[in-house]
Design a protein around this motif. Structure first.
Motif, PDB file in Angstrom:
ATOM      1  N   PHE A  73      21.330 -36.803  -6.354  1.00 32.81           N
ATOM      2  CA  PHE A  73      20.441 -36.241  -7.384  1.00 32.81           C
ATOM      3  C   PHE A  73      21.284 -35.899  -8.609  1.00 32.81           C
ATOM      4  O   PHE A  73      22.228 -35.099  -8.523  1.00 32.81           O
ATOM      5  CB  PHE A  73      19.737 -34.998  -6.844  1.00 32.81           C
ATOM      6  N   GLN A  74      20.964 -36.501  -9.754  1.00 31.63           N
ATOM      7  CA  GLN A  74      21.825 -36.361 -10.928  1.00 31.63           C
ATOM      8  C   GLN A  74      21.110 -35.621 -12.054  1.00 31.63           C
ATOM      9  O   GLN A  74      19.940 -35.889 -12.351  1.00 31.63           O
ATOM     10  CB  GLN A  74      22.271 -37.740 -11.427  1.00 31.63           C
ATOM     11  N   THR A  75      21.849 -34.693 -12.666  1.00 32.07           N
ATOM     12  CA  THR A  75      21.370 -34.024 -13.869  1.00 32.07           C
ATOM     13  C   THR A  75      22.365 -34.302 -15.001  1.00 32.07           C
ATOM     14  O   THR A  75      23.543 -34.573 -14.747  1.00 32.07           O
ATOM     15  CB  THR A  75      21.266 -32.504 -13.669  1.00 32.07           C
ATOM     16  N   ALA A  76      21.887 -34.228 -16.240  1.00 31.07           N
ATOM     17  CA  ALA A  76      22.776 -34.487 -17.380  1.00 31.07           C
ATOM     18  C   ALA A  76      22.223 -33.778 -18.611  1.00 31.07           C
ATOM     19  O   ALA A  76      21.018 -33.533 -18.726  1.00 31.07           O
ATOM     20  CB  ALA A  76      22.888 -35.988 -17.633  1.00 31.07           C
ATOM     21  N   THR A  83      20.263 -30.456 -25.178  1.00 30.45           N
ATOM     22  CA  THR A  83      19.140 -31.269 -24.715  1.00 30.45           C
ATOM     23  C   THR A  83      19.354 -31.701 -23.280  1.00 30.45           C
ATOM     24  O   THR A  83      20.421 -32.220 -22.937  1.00 30.45           O
ATOM     25  CB  THR A  83      18.975 -32.523 -25.590  1.00 30.45           C
ATOM     26  N   SER A  84      18.335 -31.478 -22.457  1.00 32.37           N
ATOM     27  CA  SER A  84      18.387 -31.957 -21.074  1.00 32.37           C
ATOM     28  C   SER A  84      17.979 -33.422 -21.021  1.00 32.37           C
ATOM     29  O   SER A  84      16.965 -33.816 -21.602  1.00 32.37           O
ATOM     30  CB  SER A  84      17.440 -31.137 -20.192  1.00 32.37           C
ATOM     31  N   MET A  85      18.774 -34.211 -20.341  1.00 29.27           N
ATOM     32  CA  MET A  85      18.459 -35.626 -20.169  1.00 29.27           C
ATOM     33  C   MET A  85      17.563 -35.778 -18.935  1.00 29.27           C
ATOM     34  O   MET A  85      17.483 -34.862 -18.098  1.00 29.27           O
ATOM     35  CB  MET A  85      19.747 -36.431 -20.006  1.00 29.27           C
ATOM     36  N   PRO A  86      16.890 -36.914 -18.785  1.00 30.26           N
ATOM     37  CA  PRO A  86      16.003 -37.111 -17.630  1.00 30.26           C
ATOM     38  C   PRO A  86      16.739 -36.984 -16.297  1.00 30.26           C
ATOM     39  O   PRO A  86      17.865 -37.469 -16.161  1.00 30.26           O
ATOM     40  CB  PRO A  86      15.473 -38.538 -17.839  1.00 30.26           C
ATOM     41  N   LEU A  87      16.119 -36.316 -15.351  1.00 27.74           N
ATOM     42  CA  LEU A  87      16.679 -36.236 -14.006  1.00 27.74           C
ATOM     43  C   LEU A  87      16.587 -37.604 -13.346  1.00 27.74           C
ATOM     44  O   LEU A  87      15.640 -38.361 -13.591  1.00 27.74           O
ATOM     45  CB  LEU A  87      15.912 -35.205 -13.176  1.00 27.74           C
ATOM     46  N   SER A  88      17.556 -37.922 -12.526  1.00 29.57           N
ATOM     47  CA  SER A  88      17.534 -39.237 -11.871  1.00 29.57           C
ATOM     48  C   SER A  88      18.016 -39.114 -10.439  1.00 29.57           C
ATOM     49  O   SER A  88      18.764 -38.195 -10.084  1.00 29.57           O
ATOM     50  CB  SER A  88      18.405 -40.244 -12.636  1.00 29.57           C
TER      51      SER A  88
END
Length: 238
Positions: A73-76, A83-88
């Protein structure tokens, strides 16, 4: 017709053929497009170059150790953290082992064999973070693909072989189908060009083979001079 036999061993492998956007899946076994990409990288082909000759090779895989599914599970966030990037979610096969086979004209396979001994670009198993943990090359044989796959001894780890308490293990084989296929997958590479990446449907056929388990041997327990069976509590950890 000749067959090039390869061993795929790594802590992580990822062979997606239908991933989209933020969910990156993996299939249960190496894809044809992934294997063709690995061979192209070894020869130093760039994405815009033709892969027509490699895609025309017959490809098959034997699942020696299926491994288990791992989800990352990746967060960025952006570089300034505003700015939060889309979770993937990215899925991997962990501790899997495969035998991959490529059938074709011997001249081309000899060139691929040489390229894999000293690859021009890094080779990896589906994603760049999935690097090989053992030498890839097994052999180049003058046999059809299916015969070559059936003749290779079991490549699973010794620890895994010990867990299979049978003299023979039934292994699944997936190969390019000729004639009536069992399934179609979007896994026939047409172009790796990032501006026009294309895949066609690949017909595949499933079968099985029985392979000897070298770790399934009956070993007599050692007996001491007093006639007492010696017990080694750490023997199972070898």
């Amino acid at each position: 017709m000749s067959t090039l036999l390869l061993r795929f061993v790594a802590p992580l492998q990822a062979w997606g053929t239908s991933s989209r956007f933020t969910s990156r899946q993996t299939d249960r076994y190496p894809s044809k497009s992934g294997i063709v990409g690995l061979l192209a990288a070894a020869q130093g082909r760039r994405r815009v170059e033709s892969i027509e000759d490699l895609a025309a090779l017959k490809v098959g895989v034997r699942i020696d150790q299926p491994g288990s599914l791992l989800r990352d599970f990746q967060t960025a966030r952006s570089a300034d953290s505003r700015t939060s990037m889309p979770l993937s979610g990215r899925f991997y096969l962990q501790d899997a082992v495969f035998v991959a086979a490529v059938e074709g004209e011997k001249t081309l396979l000899q060139a691929l064999y040489s390229a894999l001994q000293s690859p021009i670009f890094p080779v990896y198993f589906g994603r760049k973070s999935c690097v090989p943990a053992a030498p890839l090359l097994i052999d180049l044989v003058d046999q059809p693909l299916l015969e070559g796959l059936k003749a290779v001894p079991w490549q699973a780890s010794k620890r895994y072989q010990r867990t299979r308490k049978r003299p023979q293990e039934r292994l699944e084989i997936v190969i390019d189908a000729i004639g009536d296929p069992d399934e179609f997958t979007p896994d026939f590479p047409v172009s790796f060009d990032s501006t026009q990446r294309q895949y066609a449907l690949r017909p595949v056929h499933f079968s099985e083979v029985l392979i000897d388990n070298p770790m399934n041997k009956v070993v007599a327990a050692p007996v001491s001079r007093l006639g007492v069976v010696d017990h080694d509590p750490m023997g199972g950890l070898e």
